[in-house]
Write a protein that holds these residues in place. Structure first.
Motif, PDB file in Angstrom:
ATOM      1  N   UNK A  69       0.918  -0.995   0.048  1.00 46.30           N
ATOM      2  CA  UNK A  69       0.015   0.144  -0.124  1.00 46.30           C
ATOM      3  C   UNK A  69       0.890   1.066  -0.091  1.00 46.30           C
ATOM      4  N   UNK A  70       0.191   2.386   0.208  1.00 48.62           N
ATOM      5  CA  UNK A  70       1.024   3.655   0.317  1.00 48.62           C
ATOM      6  C   UNK A  70       1.247   4.147   1.520  1.00 48.62           C
ATOM      7  N   UNK A  71       1.463   3.245   2.571  1.00 47.73           N
ATOM      8  CA  UNK A  71       1.763   3.608   3.977  1.00 47.73           C
ATOM      9  C   UNK A  71       3.190   3.285   4.108  1.00 47.73           C
ATOM     10  N   UNK A  72       4.285   4.248   4.502  1.00 49.09           N
ATOM     11  CA  UNK A  72       5.512   3.903   5.050  1.00 49.09           C
ATOM     12  C   UNK A  72       5.611   3.461   6.211  1.00 49.09           C
ATOM     13  N   UNK A  73       6.196   1.998   6.587  1.00 47.76           N
ATOM     14  CA  UNK A  73       6.238   1.555   7.692  1.00 47.76           C
ATOM     15  C   UNK A  73       7.356   2.070   8.837  1.00 47.76           C
ATOM     16  N   UNK A 126       4.463   3.106  -0.956  1.00 45.53           N
ATOM     17  CA  UNK A 126       5.664   3.328   0.039  1.00 45.53           C
ATOM     18  C   UNK A 126       6.032   2.064   1.098  1.00 45.53           C
ATOM     19  N   UNK A 127       5.017   0.940   0.941  1.00 46.51           N
ATOM     20  CA  UNK A 127       5.296  -0.223   1.988  1.00 46.51           C
ATOM     21  C   UNK A 127       6.329  -0.969   1.354  1.00 46.51           C
ATOM     22  N   UNK A 128       6.659  -0.771  -0.052  1.00 42.61           N
ATOM     23  CA  UNK A 128       7.765  -1.545  -0.872  1.00 42.61           C
ATOM     24  C   UNK A 128       9.192  -1.126  -0.052  1.00 42.61           C
ATOM     25  N   UNK A 179       2.192   6.452  10.424  1.00 47.63           N
ATOM     26  CA  UNK A 179       3.132   6.474   9.216  1.00 47.63           C
ATOM     27  C   UNK A 179       2.351   6.767   7.880  1.00 47.63           C
ATOM     28  N   UNK A 180       2.839   7.682   7.085  1.00 45.69           N
ATOM     29  CA  UNK A 180       2.207   7.891   5.829  1.00 45.69           C
ATOM     30  C   UNK A 180       3.565   8.195   4.755  1.00 45.69           C
TER      31      UNK A 180
END
Length: 153
Positions: free
Chosen positions: A11-15, A91-93, A152-153
């Protein structure tokens, strides 16, 4: 932690920690620039940046080095597009991509020691091959540590 590195869906959430995100943005921009330079520069950056003494090579040898640099630029551009996609949409990548970057630069360092390239001066890539694995490892770890505010976003 394993779920942050290998999530079931991107997804687009950076962890992780924001510094790992911002340095990833910077490395993405550098990789995009470097890749196109290797493709489009007359010498592929081999002599003008890497200080490989192409003018001492026979014409065919120099042309081969330039061609290999252009092919390398294409490989870098492919990775840069994946990095850019992560920056914009997935961003989760980014933790997984930090792992790939760590692997690539450790590989460059090892191959460079096993099969060194003759240069006139210390090429930026030689320095990067030492520094970037350390940075990538630190950013990989930081990208896996959730932010303290948990938003985190």
């Amino acid at each position: 932690m394993f779920q942050r590195l290998f999530p079931p869906a991107f997804n687009n959430v950076f962890p992780g920690q924001k510094i790992a995100l911002w340095l990833f943005y910077l490395l993405t921009a550098i990789t995009l620039w470097r890749s196109q330079h290797h493709i489009f520069a007359a010498d592929g950056g081999a002599q003008s940046i890497a200080t490989i003494p192409l003018d001492t090579y026979v014409q065919g040898g120099a042309a081969t080095v330039v061609s290999v640099f252009a092919l390398w630029g294409l490989a870098q551009l492919s990775m840069a597009f994946i990095m850019l996609l992560a920056c914009i949409r997935y961003k989760a990548m980014i933790p997984l991509l930090w792992l790939f970057i760590l692997f690539e630069y450790l590989g460059r360092l090892c191959i460079g020691m096993y099969k060194p390239i003759e240069t006139i001066e210390t090429a930026p890539g030689q320095t990067g091959n030492v520094v970037l694995p350390i940075i990538a490892l630190a950013m990989l770890i930081l990208s896996l540590i959730p932010p303290s505010n948990h938003s985190a976003k």
